[in-house]
Write an enzyme that holds these catalytic residues in place. Structure first.
Site, PDB file in Angstrom:
ATOM      1  N   SER A   1       1.890  -7.088  -2.948  1.00 17.73           N
ATOM      2  CA  SER A   1       1.484  -6.782  -1.574  1.00 17.73           C
ATOM      3  C   SER A   1       0.152  -6.061  -1.630  1.00 17.73           C
ATOM      4  CB  SER A   1       2.533  -5.868  -0.927  1.00 17.73           C
ATOM      5  OG  SER A   1       1.974  -5.203   0.191  1.00 17.73           O
TER       6      SER A   1
ATOM      7  N   HIS B   1      -1.392 -14.383  -2.846  1.00 15.46           N
ATOM      8  CA  HIS B   1      -2.256 -15.253  -2.028  1.00 15.46           C
ATOM      9  C   HIS B   1      -2.737 -16.448  -2.852  1.00 15.46           C
ATOM     10  CE1 HIS B   1      -3.027 -11.267   0.043  1.00 15.46           C
ATOM     11  NE2 HIS B   1      -2.687 -12.024   1.061  1.00 15.46           N
TER      12      HIS B   1
END
Ligand code: PAF
Length: 284
Positions: free
Chosen positions: A189, A41
């Protein structure tokens, strides 16, 4: 000292904030997330920071894209850590509406992309992409971004969202940033935290499978069946991994291909114990 981003909780306030930014001539960038922010991110935030004047990060665990209740319940929620990471990455705004604000009583509209959302993950997670496109359109309407940035790790999601934008004439540029991996190759993830040490070790077979297929393609193998067989062997050598799907698809349309003649991608999903992981790689 890093300045704290402002937290906005309603679409009405978000619309006003972005309207003011646009009126000042600023370029607004959005990184939609469900929180549990990791380095993948942060790479999206960094990219958007470099290309925009106002960086908005949305943090919203979207209930309508989960087709299993326990998956929604166990989705990691790390608000304090997420806000600190957004601050470090230079975010100006965190848009974090509650579910009751996003979907008030009486809500009954959905956005559904066609064939592109039906294969790959769509075949195993009924309704998932309708949930994604519905929330992403709502986020776009509230934030009115010039640029929205997603990870290529969720490759089908990226393509489905680009399709939605094209089909619905949305005035937003949607960019996909490369997958960020652990040093040994596992794609980052939010779900990786659920892997046991042995599952974590064996999860590496996914990256190995994709890399093997890409190496064969680069060496001249054109038959998708041969690439799939080689990748499958790699995964089957890890007894803890249970393959859900493994396909070679056209990189733009996501239609299955039998020979590599245009840019193609290998996409897969596999279970390690109770954790479902996805990954993909360009075969060019
Ligand atoms: O990729 C995600 O985190 C989610 O699917 C998204 C795009 C934020 C929509 O809820």
């Amino acid at each position: 000292m890093t300045e704290k981003p402002i937290v906005i909780k309603t679409p009405a306030e978000m619309i006003l904030d972005s309207r003011a930014a646009r009126a000042r001539g600023e370029r607004v960038g959005l990184v939609p997330t469900m929180g549990a922010l990791h380095q993948g991110h942060i790479s999206l935030l960094d990219y958007t920071r470099q290309h925009c004047d106002r960086l908005v990060v949305s943090i919203f665990v979207n209930p309508i894209q989960f087709n299993k209740k326990d998956d929604l319940e166990k989705y990691p929620r790390t608000w304090e850590q997420d806000t600190a990471r957004c601050a470090e990455a230079g975010a100006d705004v965190i848009y974090a509406p509650d579910a009751a604000v996003m979907y008030p009583a009486g809500f009954q509209t959905k956005v559904a992309v066609g064939a592109m959302a039906q294969g790959l993950c769509g075949a195993f997670r009924p309704g998932h992409f309708d949930g994604v496109t519905t929330v992403v359109l709502k986020l776009f309407n509230a934030v009115r971004p010039h640029l929205a940035v997603f990870g290529q790790k969720d490759y089908q999601q990226l393509k489905v969202i680009q399709r939605m934008c094209q089909d619905l004439d949305l005035e937003v540029e949607v960019v996909g940033c490369p997958t960020v991996r652990e040093p040994d190759g596992l794609a980052l993830s939010s779900r990786n935290v659920h892997l046991s040490p042995s599952e974590r070790r064996q999860s590496l077979c996914l990256y190995k499978a994709l890399s093997r297929a890409r190496a064969l393609a680069q060496a001249g193998e054109r038959e998708a069946a041969a690439l799939i067989a080689a990748a499958r062997r790699e995964i089957e050598s890890s007894p803890l991994a249970r393959l859900e799907y493994l396909e070679v698809v056209d990189a733009e349309t996501l239609e299955p291909v039998s020979r590599l003649e245009r840019p193609a991608r290998m996409c897969l999903a596999a279970w390690l114990g109770d954790t479902r992981l996805i990954d993909n790689m360009g075969l060019d």
